[in-house]
Design an enzyme around this catalytic site. Structure first.
Site, mmCIF file in Angstrom:
data_model
loop_
_atom_site.group_PDB
_atom_site.id
_atom_site.type_symbol
_atom_site.label_atom_id
_atom_site.label_comp_id
_atom_site.label_asym_id
_atom_site.label_seq_id
_atom_site.Cartn_x
_atom_site.Cartn_y
_atom_site.Cartn_z
ATOM 1 N N ASP A 239 -40.087 41.463 -28.923
ATOM 2 C CA ASP A 239 -38.678 41.116 -28.800
ATOM 3 C C ASP A 239 -37.888 42.324 -29.291
ATOM 4 O O ASP A 239 -37.789 42.564 -30.489
ATOM 5 C CB ASP A 239 -38.380 39.864 -29.637
ATOM 6 C CG ASP A 239 -36.906 39.523 -29.674
ATOM 7 O OD1 ASP A 239 -36.109 40.217 -29.019
ATOM 8 O OD2 ASP A 239 -36.541 38.559 -30.380
ATOM 9 N N ASP B 14 -37.108 40.699 -24.056
ATOM 10 C CA ASP B 14 -38.525 40.801 -24.442
ATOM 11 C C ASP B 14 -39.207 41.747 -23.457
ATOM 12 O O ASP B 14 -39.189 41.517 -22.241
ATOM 13 C CB ASP B 14 -39.185 39.426 -24.418
ATOM 14 C CG ASP B 14 -38.458 38.445 -25.329
ATOM 15 O OD1 ASP B 14 -38.834 38.372 -26.518
ATOM 16 O OD2 ASP B 14 -37.522 37.767 -24.864
ATOM 17 N N ASP C 287 -36.628 29.605 -27.902
ATOM 18 C CA ASP C 287 -35.569 30.060 -27.006
ATOM 19 C C ASP C 287 -36.011 31.275 -26.188
ATOM 20 O O ASP C 287 -35.287 31.714 -25.299
ATOM 21 C CB ASP C 287 -34.267 30.348 -27.758
ATOM 22 C CG ASP C 287 -34.470 31.009 -29.111
ATOM 23 O OD1 ASP C 287 -35.614 31.449 -29.393
ATOM 24 O OD2 ASP C 287 -33.515 31.087 -29.902
ATOM 25 N N HIS C 288 -37.194 31.807 -26.476
ATOM 26 C CA HIS C 288 -37.812 32.870 -25.684
ATOM 27 C C HIS C 288 -38.993 32.303 -24.885
ATOM 28 O O HIS C 288 -39.521 31.234 -25.224
ATOM 29 C CB HIS C 288 -38.365 33.982 -26.585
ATOM 30 C CG HIS C 288 -37.343 34.689 -27.399
ATOM 31 N ND1 HIS C 288 -36.965 35.999 -27.149
ATOM 32 C CD2 HIS C 288 -36.639 34.300 -28.499
ATOM 33 C CE1 HIS C 288 -36.079 36.377 -28.058
ATOM 34 N NE2 HIS C 288 -35.861 35.363 -28.883
ATOM 35 N N ASN D 42 -41.801 35.656 -28.508
ATOM 36 C CA ASN D 42 -41.092 35.284 -29.727
ATOM 37 C C ASN D 42 -41.184 33.767 -29.843
ATOM 38 O O ASN D 42 -40.516 33.038 -29.111
ATOM 39 C CB ASN D 42 -39.630 35.753 -29.673
ATOM 40 C CG ASN D 42 -38.864 35.394 -30.939
ATOM 41 O OD1 ASN D 42 -39.027 34.326 -31.506
ATOM 42 N ND2 ASN D 42 -38.002 36.296 -31.377
ATOM 43 N N GLU E 278 -41.328 36.485 -34.801
ATOM 44 C CA GLU E 278 -40.630 35.422 -35.530
ATOM 45 C C GLU E 278 -41.566 34.259 -35.861
ATOM 46 O O GLU E 278 -41.250 33.098 -35.606
ATOM 47 C CB GLU E 278 -39.406 34.926 -34.760
ATOM 48 C CG GLU E 278 -38.138 35.677 -35.083
ATOM 49 C CD GLU E 278 -36.874 34.919 -34.730
ATOM 50 O OE1 GLU E 278 -36.198 34.441 -35.663
ATOM 51 O OE2 GLU E 278 -36.560 34.815 -33.525
ATOM 52 N N ASN F 296 -34.647 42.830 -28.789
ATOM 53 C CA ASN F 296 -33.228 42.549 -29.005
ATOM 54 C C ASN F 296 -32.352 43.615 -28.362
ATOM 55 O O ASN F 296 -31.351 44.064 -28.921
ATOM 56 C CB ASN F 296 -32.930 42.420 -30.504
ATOM 57 C CG ASN F 296 -33.118 40.993 -31.011
ATOM 58 O OD1 ASN F 296 -32.630 40.046 -30.409
ATOM 59 N ND2 ASN F 296 -33.832 40.846 -32.110
#
Length: 261
Positions: free
Chosen positions: A151, A222, A251-252, A7, A34, A153
């Site tokens: 990802d 992930d 942030d990933h 991501n 993203e 989530n």
């Protein structure tokens, strides 16, 4: 073969990091999530200059997925089947021919976040997961090398987050979410990372807030889910967390699987 998911949290904002990582890590196939751009705005030329073919399913400002590959796929499809009214760009599938008449099918997945849980966003998340389950069941019937990368989530287990108590009411960790993830796995899909290591803590995401990265307050969301045919070819996995320490990071971090294909 090295297959990765990442991501990127805005491909234009992270293009320098992406290029550096591609040069250093040299994955054969990369599933991005993203990308946050329409197809025409993706920095295609910079990626193609590194020897990658680019397929995108973009959306202005948010969402968006891509697949980068050192060989051009035989075919691609955009959008998760099951809801013709769903306009969110969260799913991209690519098919590659291997030697011996074998097929490699790779999907880049950006599963909905689902928060706040008392809104239609969580209903959408659960419905999307059920659509993904039905899609995976249909694809598993092909008995191909299938990699569902992305990802999700979803925090599968308490040890996949730094403090399970803090996540109890979050859409990523609610019992209904984790049950939907287990239904997906129960089709016969293998969580590649957990199949190759029981290391804890092991995270793939650290929030930008509250010093999450230096404190290692992360979560594992992930995932690479593999068909039995892909699991049979899996040799190892890695979480390339060093990129989280770069300037202007996502942030990933990338999660990679190595396959003997």
């Amino acid at each position: 073969m090295k297959i990765a998911t990442w991501n990127i949290n805005g491909v234009k904002a992270r293009i320098e990091n992406l290029i550096e990582w591609l040069r250093d890590s040299s994955p054969d196939i990369v599933c991005l999530q993203e990308i946050k751009t329409i197809d025409e705005g993706f920095p295609r030329l910079e990626i193609e200059a590194l020897g990658y073919h680019v397929e995108t399913h973009g959306q202005k400002g948010f969402n968006g997925v891509a697949i980068l590959s050192k060989t051009k796929p035989d075919e691609t499809s955009r959008g998760l089947p099951g809801d013709p009214l769903d306009e969110q760009a969260r799913f991209l599938e690519a098919v590659f021919s291997l030697s011996g008449n074998k097929i490699l099918r790779v999907c880049s997945i950006y599963l909905p976040n689902g928060n706040p849980v008392d809104t239609e966003k969580y209903t959408y998340k659960l419905a999307w997961m059920e659509r993904l389950r039905k899609f995976a069941a249909q694809r598993l019937a092909y008995e191909e090398i299938l990699v569902l990368a992305g990802d999700y989530n979803v925090i599968p287990e308490p040890h996949d987050c730094f403090n399970a108590k803090l996540w109890e009411t979050d859409a990523l960790f609610l019992p209904q979410t984790r049950a939907a993830f287990r239904r997906l796995e129960n089709l016969g899909l293998l969580d590649a990372v957990r199949a190759t290591t029981d290391e804890v803590p092991l995270y793939t995401f650290w929030d930008y807030q509250a010093g999450a990265w230096p404190k290692n307050n992360g979560i594992r969301i992930d995932h690479l889910l593999l068909s039995p045919e892909a699991a049979d070819k899996l040799t190892s996995t890695a979480v390339e967390k060093h990129v989280r320490a770069w300037e202007k990071p996502s942030d990933h971090v990338p999660v990679v699987g190595y396959f003997d294909l």
